[in-house]
Each structure stands twice: as structure tokens, then as C-alpha cells.
Scaffold this motif. Structure first.
Motif, mmCIF file in Angstrom:
data_model
loop_
_atom_site.group_PDB
_atom_site.id
_atom_site.type_symbol
_atom_site.label_atom_id
_atom_site.label_comp_id
_atom_site.label_asym_id
_atom_site.label_seq_id
_atom_site.Cartn_x
_atom_site.Cartn_y
_atom_site.Cartn_z
ATOM 1 N N TYR A 44 0.836 -1.208 0.000
ATOM 2 C CA TYR A 44 0.000 0.000 0.000
ATOM 3 C C TYR A 44 0.866 1.251 0.000
ATOM 4 C CZ TYR A 44 -3.233 3.589 1.600
ATOM 5 O OH TYR A 44 -3.967 4.749 1.703
ATOM 6 N N THR A 54 2.724 1.766 -3.416
ATOM 7 C CA THR A 54 1.934 2.118 -4.608
ATOM 8 C C THR A 54 1.027 3.321 -4.397
ATOM 9 O OG1 THR A 54 0.241 0.507 -3.945
ATOM 10 C CG2 THR A 54 1.954 -0.238 -5.474
ATOM 11 N N ARG A 55 0.605 3.576 -3.152
ATOM 12 C CA ARG A 55 -0.328 4.682 -2.908
ATOM 13 C C ARG A 55 0.324 5.876 -2.230
ATOM 14 N NH1 ARG A 55 -2.257 1.743 -5.969
ATOM 15 N NH2 ARG A 55 -4.255 0.641 -5.868
ATOM 16 N N ALA A 77 -1.615 -4.295 -7.204
ATOM 17 C CA ALA A 77 -1.881 -2.948 -6.706
ATOM 18 C C ALA A 77 -1.621 -1.892 -7.775
ATOM 19 C CB ALA A 77 -1.033 -2.669 -5.475
ATOM 20 N N PRO A 124 -6.024 3.836 -8.403
ATOM 21 C CA PRO A 124 -5.658 4.564 -7.171
ATOM 22 C C PRO A 124 -6.660 5.645 -6.796
ATOM 23 C CG PRO A 124 -4.321 5.317 -9.016
ATOM 24 C CD PRO A 124 -5.148 4.178 -9.522
ATOM 25 N N ASP A 133 -8.788 5.046 -3.572
ATOM 26 C CA ASP A 133 -8.156 5.362 -2.292
ATOM 27 C C ASP A 133 -8.179 6.864 -2.037
ATOM 28 O OD1 ASP A 133 -6.245 4.424 0.000
ATOM 29 O OD2 ASP A 133 -5.179 6.084 -0.966
ATOM 30 N N ARG A 176 -9.189 2.518 4.875
ATOM 31 C CA ARG A 176 -8.861 2.498 3.437
ATOM 32 C C ARG A 176 -8.127 1.216 3.069
ATOM 33 N NH1 ARG A 176 -6.929 7.682 4.506
ATOM 34 N NH2 ARG A 176 -4.817 7.181 3.779
ATOM 35 N N MET A 177 -7.213 0.778 3.934
ATOM 36 C CA MET A 177 -6.487 -0.455 3.648
ATOM 37 C C MET A 177 -7.388 -1.680 3.753
ATOM 38 S SD MET A 177 -2.752 0.001 5.411
ATOM 39 C CE MET A 177 -2.464 -1.717 5.070
ATOM 40 N N PHE A 236 -8.190 -1.251 -0.296
ATOM 41 C CA PHE A 236 -6.951 -1.790 -0.865
ATOM 42 C C PHE A 236 -6.887 -3.309 -0.750
ATOM 43 C CE2 PHE A 236 -2.463 -3.027 -0.529
ATOM 44 C CZ PHE A 236 -1.997 -2.536 -1.742
ATOM 45 N N SER A 245 -8.882 -5.443 -3.207
ATOM 46 C CA SER A 245 -8.437 -5.338 -4.600
ATOM 47 C C SER A 245 -7.219 -6.206 -4.895
ATOM 48 C CB SER A 245 -8.125 -3.876 -4.941
ATOM 49 O OG SER A 245 -6.977 -3.419 -4.238
#
Length: 552
Positions: free
Chosen positions: A364, A367-368, A438, A443, A446, A459-460, A464, A467
Motif C-alpha cells: 500500500y 503504490t499509494r 496494486a 488509485p 483510495d 482504506r487499507m 486496498f 483489490s
């Protein structure tokens, strides 16, 4: 706070052990001189012999891997044939089966007591040494084991070849052989080279095959020299084996760096289009030839292993009259064997669960919420997978043999050190597919959730994790299948009461009890195939594509 927790985790299981290894390797020798340990070890005759054996036999094995892998990939990728999926799975079998079991199966196939060659009158004479206990025997079996790495690389490249190029050549009446040489091979050559360098890296760090073939054949390699030194002298030679481990690491890292550099130079830009698919059906004789070759590589050795496990005692020739399940009854009645199966399942399952739990927040952040610190953390997490397993095991010994600060407890000789080694070594098996999933997800979801006021945990957990769940489950299954039968780490870290399946196979064969080793290997292989079937049935979509037999 999350990034800090991940930094502490990676630091404890990766940075600290590998740092201890470097400090030990660069430490003073017996005379107290700076770098004395390194000088003394590098000048030793045993080191030079093991180094050149490792280098030369790895290169020879790469030649075998490249020849077999390229031939099979081109045949499967360019020709239409029946049961192609089953054929691809069998081609990948040497990579799925643990190295010590693969080595043992070839020993049983080509030995003087071979139940298959003996029936054909082709087995070596009784008392004659097994031809695999030699330099070429080691290179041959390592080449077969790492052949799927080349196969996977070339098959993936063939799938990206634009169909328009091939069809244009055919319309121009270019002969098929020239299409292969002038169009297809130049496009897949970079991938073939990348697969060959991966095979070389795997061969350099291989322990199971050199241990089962090289120790009896007196062909030392760096991995077996480290094992024999520690097994014979214990921690007193930690400095010497740390230098040997450093040599292994430098060879592996140099090969991977060369691969990255060559891929940048040789990468071709091809306009996208319809992917190439085979249209020419292979003649029946060609299909029969391909299946025969795959049977020799993947089926006959395992068949010899199964038949050997049915023999009641060592030295008894196989026949229908003497075949029985007595050997299975004996090994299942052996407390050490059943304990090894329990330990392996427990350790591999725990490693898979913890690796998934660590991967989700790490992927997470990468990538975020990317940052230089997270990128460095990602690279550090990859380090134990890049370096040979023997190096990781030695690093764990150096880090966790002394009593832990504040606690005053040593983890050496416990199940905990095995679990920590598995966590460090196999984290990338989960991290890579989860990162890929991911990066392919949107994105914006998120970001929208963040603007709506959802916290990080929500959110995680709600956006996330769902997904990437399929990819995480696939990675977890890979950890279980890999860790359950692994030997490289366990051979140096196991202790009484904490045996693993790989250790039991190696120990039984090393003691000369080959029939019991064969029975344990067959049971282990059946369990592994059952896990493969479970993974295939349970996973769908991106998760299933992360499994190795879907990458070919």
C-alpha cells in the motif's frame, strides 16, 4: 507510524542479520590483522576449488537449461498440440519439486538398483558408482531443475510477439525456418538471456543438488563447503564461512546486475497489436518426440522414486512380488518424520500468514504513498531473495546465536530462527504479485476515500486489501509450497525436535537409507501436488496468474 513499524520489521529480519554477516567477513583474522579472515579464507586451497567448481558447473548447467528450456518453449509456443496445458505443467515440474527430492529421484533412476533401467538391462553394474556423483552429474541435474526459468521467460516473450510480423513474413512466402531465425528468435533473445542469467543465479546458490551429489562425489561447491565447515567446526569458523557467503553473494548480485544492464540495452520497442498464437499443428511424430523428452525429464525420475519407495529394504531389486507399502508404514511410525511434516506445515503456514500481513501495508505504501524511504524499504525486503539461501541462513546464525539484547535469550536451536529465516527469505514471493495487482488497480478509489474522511486502517481494509486479495492468497500459497520442502535454510538452522521435511530427506539419504528417503520424498511430493491442486481450484483471475505454471 506504519512506515516506522515496517522499517523496524525489515531491519530486524533482514538488515541486522546481513549486516552481522558483513561485519564478520571483514573482521580480523587469527593474527588480529585487519581483513585477516578474508585474506586467510581467500588464499585457502579449498576455497579456490569450491569457487571454480561453483562457477564452472553453474555455467555448464546454464547451457543445459538454455538448450532444454528454449527448445521446449519454442515447441510449445509455436506449434499447436493436444494437452498443451498439461505439457507446460510437466515442463515446470523440476522447478516445483524441491531440489533435494529432484536429486534423489535422479539418483534412483540412474543408479545400479534403478527399478526402471535395471528392467531394461541399462543400469550400471552392481558396485559401480552412480554416474551422477560427478561434476557433470551435478551440472546435468541443476540444468534440468533450472530449465523452467528459461522456459517461462521465452514463453512470455513469445506471447508478446505481434502476429502481424509473422503473418507478413508468411504472406511474403518466407520459409518457416527463416521466419524463426530472422523474426522470432531476435525478439525472444533478450528474454532467453534474462532467463539464462536467472538460471545461473539459482545454480550458484543451489544447495540440495550439490549436497546429495557433490558430497558423495567429493565435488565441493561454495554452498556445500559452508555447510560442511559449520557442520564440522560450528560457530568457531563463522568468519571463514562468512567470507564464503560473501563470495556467493557477489556472484549472484553480479549476475543479476548484468541481467538488468543487458535488458536495458537489448529491450526492443514493438508496436502493440494482436498477440501471436500458433496456427501450425505439430505432426504426431513431433508431438510424440516432445512428450517423450518431457517424460524423461519430469516423469521417469519420479517413477523411479516411487518404485524405490515400494522396495522393502536397500539392495532388494524391485519386482511386483516384493513391492509393498512397508516402507511407508515405517516412516510414518517414525516420530522424527511425522514431527518433520508437522513442523514444516506449521512453519510454512505461519510464514505465509505473516508475509501476507506484512506485504499488504508495504505494498500500500509503495503504490499509494510512494517515497524514497518506502522504495528503499522495498529493495531491502528483496535482498534475502536475491542472495543465496545459504547466505541468509548463515546471517541468521550470526545474528541470533548470541543472546538477544535485553532478553538474554538465544534463538539458535529453536523453531523461531527457522520462522524468521522463512519470513526474510520468502516475503518477496507475496510482495511481487501483490505489488503487480496494486499497480493495476485504480488509485482514485483510495484518494476518494481519503477525501471522504476514511482513516488509513479503513482504506487499507475496505478498499486496498480486497483489490489485491487474490494476488496475496496466491503469494501465500507460493510461500507454503516453497517453504514446506525447503532445505537450504533448514540444513543450517534445524535442531533436534525442529526437523523439517527437507532435512529428513537429506538426513535419511545421507545415512544410506535411500528407500526410507524415497518414501518420505513421495509423501512430500503428494502433499505438494495436493497444495498445487488446491491453489488452482481456489484462486481465480490475477491470483491464479501469479502461480508458476500459469507463467509458462
Amino acid at each position: 507510524m506504519l512506515a516506522l513499524a515496517l522499517c523496524v520489521y525489515v531491519g530486524l529480519i533482514t538488515v541486522w542479520p546481513l549486516g552481522q554477516l558483513l561485519l564478520t567477513a571483514f573482521g580480523p583474522g587469527d593474527e588480529g590483522q585487519l581483513l585477516g579472515t578474508m585474506r586467510d579464507t581467500l588464499s585457502a586451497r579449498a576455497t579456490g576449488r569450491a569457487f571454480w567448481n561453483t562457477l564452472t558447473l553453474s555455467l555448464v548447467s546454464v547451457g543445459i537449461s538454455l538448450t532444454l528450456g528454449a527448445g521446449l518453449a519454442l515447441a510449445v509456443g509455436l506449434l499447436r498440440m493436444r494437452f498443451r496445458a498439461a505439457l507446460s505443467f510437466l515442463i515446470l515440474m523440476p522447478l516445483i519439486i524441491p531440489s533435494q527430492i529432484l536429486a534423489l529421484s535422479w539418483i534412483e533412476l540412474l543408479g545400479s538398483q534403478s527399478p526402471i533401467l535395471r528392467a531394461l538391462g541399462l543400469a550400471p553394474a552392481p558396485g559401480q558408482g552412480n554416474p551422477l556423483y560427478s561434476r557433470m552429474g551435478i551440472a546435468l541435474v541443476m540444468g534440468i531443475e533450472h530449465m523452467p526459468l528459461v522456459f517461462i521467460a521465452i514463453r512470455a516473450a513469445l506471447k508478446s510477439v505481434p502476429a502481424d510480423l509473422v503473418e507478413a513474413a508468411r504472406i511474403a512466402a518466407v520459409p518457416p525456418a527463416r521466419v524463426l531465425m530472422r523474426v522470432i528468435l531476435p525478439l525472444v533473445a533478450p528474454s532467453a538471456l534474462a532467463g539464462a542469467l536467472l538460471a545461473f543465479t539459482a545454480a550458484v546458490g543451489n544447495f540440495g543438488i550439490p549436497a546429495l551429489l557433490g558430497i558423495p562425489g567429493r565435488v565441493p561447491m561454495l554452498t556445500t563447503l559452508i555447510y560442511q565447515r559449520l557442520n564440522g567446526f560450528g560457530p568457531s569458523v563463522a568468519g571463514q564461512v562468512a567470507v564464503l557467503a560473501l563470495i556467493l553473494t557477489l556472484i549472484a548480485v553480479a549476475a543479476l546486475a548484468l541481467r538488468a544492464a543487458l535488458m536495458r540495452q537489448l529491450r526492443m520497442r514493438i508496436e502493440g497489436g494482436r498477440a501471436f498464437s500458433p496456427s501450425r499443428r505439430a505432426p504426431l511424430w513431433a508431438q510424440a518426440l516432445i512428450w517423450a523428452g518431457v517424460a524423461v525429464i519430469a516423469i521417469l525420475p519420479l517413477a523411479a522414486l516411487v518404485l524405490t519407495s515400494l522396495v522393502p529394504a536397500i539392495g532388494v531389486p524391485f519386482s511386483v512380488e516384493v513391492a509393498s507399502l512397508d516402507q511407508y508404514a515405517r516412516v510414518l511410525a517414525n516420530a522424527a518424520v511425522t514431527r518433520a511434516f508437522g513442523n514444516s506445515l506449521m512453519l510454512s503456514g505461519a510464514a505465509a500468514i505473516l508475509c501476507v500481513a506484512v506485504t499488504l501495508p508495504l505494498a500500500y505504501l509503495a503504490t499509494r504513498r510512494p517515497s524514497p524511504a518506502v522504495t528503499a524499504l522495498d529493495l531491502l525486503a528483496e535482498a534475502p531473495w536475491v542472495v543465496p539461501g545459504t547466505v541468509v541462513a548463515l546471517a541468521m546464525i550470526l545474528a541470533f546465536l548470541p543472546p538477544l539484547p535485553l532478553l538474554g535469550v538465544s534463538l539458535y536451536g529453536s523453531a523461531a530462527i527457522l520462522l524468521i529465516a522463512y519470513l526474510a527469505r520468502f516475503l518477496p514471493l507475496v510482495l511481487r504479485p501483490v505489488m503487480a495487482a496494486a499497480q493495476g488497480a485504480d488509485p482514485g478509489l483510495d484518494e476518494a476515500a481519503r477525501l471522504a474522511g476514511l482513516g488509513l486502517a479503513d482504506r487499507m481494509g475496505r478498499i486496498f486489501a480486497p483489490s489485491v486479495l487474490a494476488a496475496a492468497l496466491a503469494g501465500g500459497m507460493l510461500v507454503v509450497m516453497t517453504a514446506m520442502n525447503e532445505l537450504t535454510l533448514s540444513a543450517l538452522l534445524w535442531s533436534s525436535g525442529h526437523e523439517t521435511i527437507g532435512v529428513m530427506v537429506f538426513s535419511l539419504q545421507y545415512e544410506g537409507n535411500s528407500t526410507a528417503a524415497a518414501a518420505v520424498s513421495v509423501l512430500s511430493t503428494l502433499l505438494l501436488l495436493a497444495l498445487c491442486a488446491l491453489a488452482q481450484v481456489s484462486l481465480r483471475g490475477a491470483g491464479a496468474r501469479a502461480l508458476p505454471w500459469h507463467q509458462g
